[in-house]
Write an enzyme that holds these catalytic residues in place. Structure first.
Site, PDB file in Angstrom:
ATOM      1  CG  ASP A 105      -1.879  -1.112   1.284  1.00 30.32           C
ATOM      2  OD1 ASP A 105      -2.168  -1.681   0.217  1.00 30.32           O
ATOM      3  OD2 ASP A 105      -2.348  -1.431   2.396  1.00 30.32           O
TER       4      ASP A 105
HETATM    5  N1  URA Z   1      -1.252  -5.811   4.061  1.00 32.81           N
HETATM    6  C1  URA Z   1      -1.723  -4.565   4.035  1.00 32.81           C
HETATM    7  O1  URA Z   1      -2.743  -4.252   4.655  1.00 32.81           O
HETATM    8  N2  URA Z   1      -1.051  -3.630   3.335  1.00 32.81           N
HETATM    9  C2  URA Z   1       0.095  -3.888   2.676  1.00 32.81           C
HETATM   10  O2  URA Z   1       0.685  -2.980   2.074  1.00 32.81           O
HETATM   11  C3  URA Z   1       0.591  -5.195   2.713  1.00 32.81           C
HETATM   12  C4  URA Z   1      -0.106  -6.148   3.411  1.00 32.81           C
END
Ligand code: URA
Length: 243
Positions: A105
């Site tokens: 993310d």
């Molecule tokens: N899980 C999440 O919530 N975000 C990420 O970036 C990776 C795994």
């Protein structure tokens, strides 16, 4: 080996298109054996010449594999009109053909593999390979007393999605709660949704391991390095399986 044109060699070394490398050479950015060479047609012996671009010696690599410490605030994409992407962290001459393996993310930090090897990427992301991913998260809110057991059994998310068995370790308790979570799958916002399902909120998230390869602690956020031969061998073998 027969001598070849300098622009052809640099294209072969993944430094850019023929046109781009010709412009780099004419701009004086390329040196052969330590001396600037501004003629794209200059002949060099690819076996013995030391060719550098912007001071960096270029070597032939059939494929490129990098470990990036992704900083928060950049998106995992190759190109985006509005946001900085992880590829913007690489020098322009290095970017061609590269992409990230999987995604983190925008607000997540940590280990991201960047390569031009589609087959390895596909293998590591395959849902059937169950490659492990380890995250550390700062968490707010009180986690359910049985949270670790529910992770172990296969947690059910708030929307009913069933997760594969995972590991939850509490590294420190409230008020500065930190957890380590090991997954063998990669659903959308998975860590945040898993933590939410047991009563917490992820306020900071970092991936610290992928396929048994730890994030190099020497890499500052935004920095990258090539994988070592040993790291690559582990990933090519399907990743170390630690749970
Ligand atoms: N899980 C999440 O919530 N975000 C990420 O970036 C990776 C795994």
């Amino acid at each position: 080996m027969p001598r070849i044109r300098l622009d052809k060699l640099l294209t072969h070394l993944n430094c850019g298109s023929r046109k781009e490398v010709q412009a780099m050479i004419r701009a004086g950015r390329v040196a052969v054996d330590g001396t600037a060479e501004r003629d794209p047609a200059a002949k060099v012996d690819p076996d013995t010449a030391s060719v550098s671009l912007d001071g960096q010696v270029q070597r032939y690599r059939a494929q490129r594999y990098y470990m990036l410490n992704k900083p928060a605030g950049v998106i995992t994409a190759s190109r985006d009109a509005r946001h900085d992407t992880v590829l913007d962290l690489f020098p322009e001459a290095e970017r061609r053909g590269l992409f990230a393996v999987g995604r983190l993310d925008k607000d997540t930090e940590g280990l991201l593999l960047v390569t031009d090897d589609g087959a390895l990427s596909h293998a590591l992301m395959s849902p059937n390979r169950h490659v492990s991913k380890v995250y550390e998260a700062a968490v707010e809110g009180e986690l359910a007393a049985d949270a670790a057991e529910r992770f172990r059994q296969g947690l059910v998310l708030k929307d009913g999605t069933v997760c594969r068995p995972a590991r939850l370790e509490v590294l420190s308790g409230l008020p500065d709660a930190r957890v380590r979570i090991t997954l063998r799958e990669g659903k959308y916002h998975q860590v945040k949704r898993m933590v939410a399902a047991v009563g917490g909120v992820v306020v900071a998230l970092k991936r610290v391991q992928l396929g048994g390869i730890p994030l190099d602690p020497a890499l500052e956020p935004g920095a990258f390095r090539e994988l070592t031969a040993d790291e690559l061998a582990v990933l090519q073998a399907g990743g170390a399986q630690e749970f």
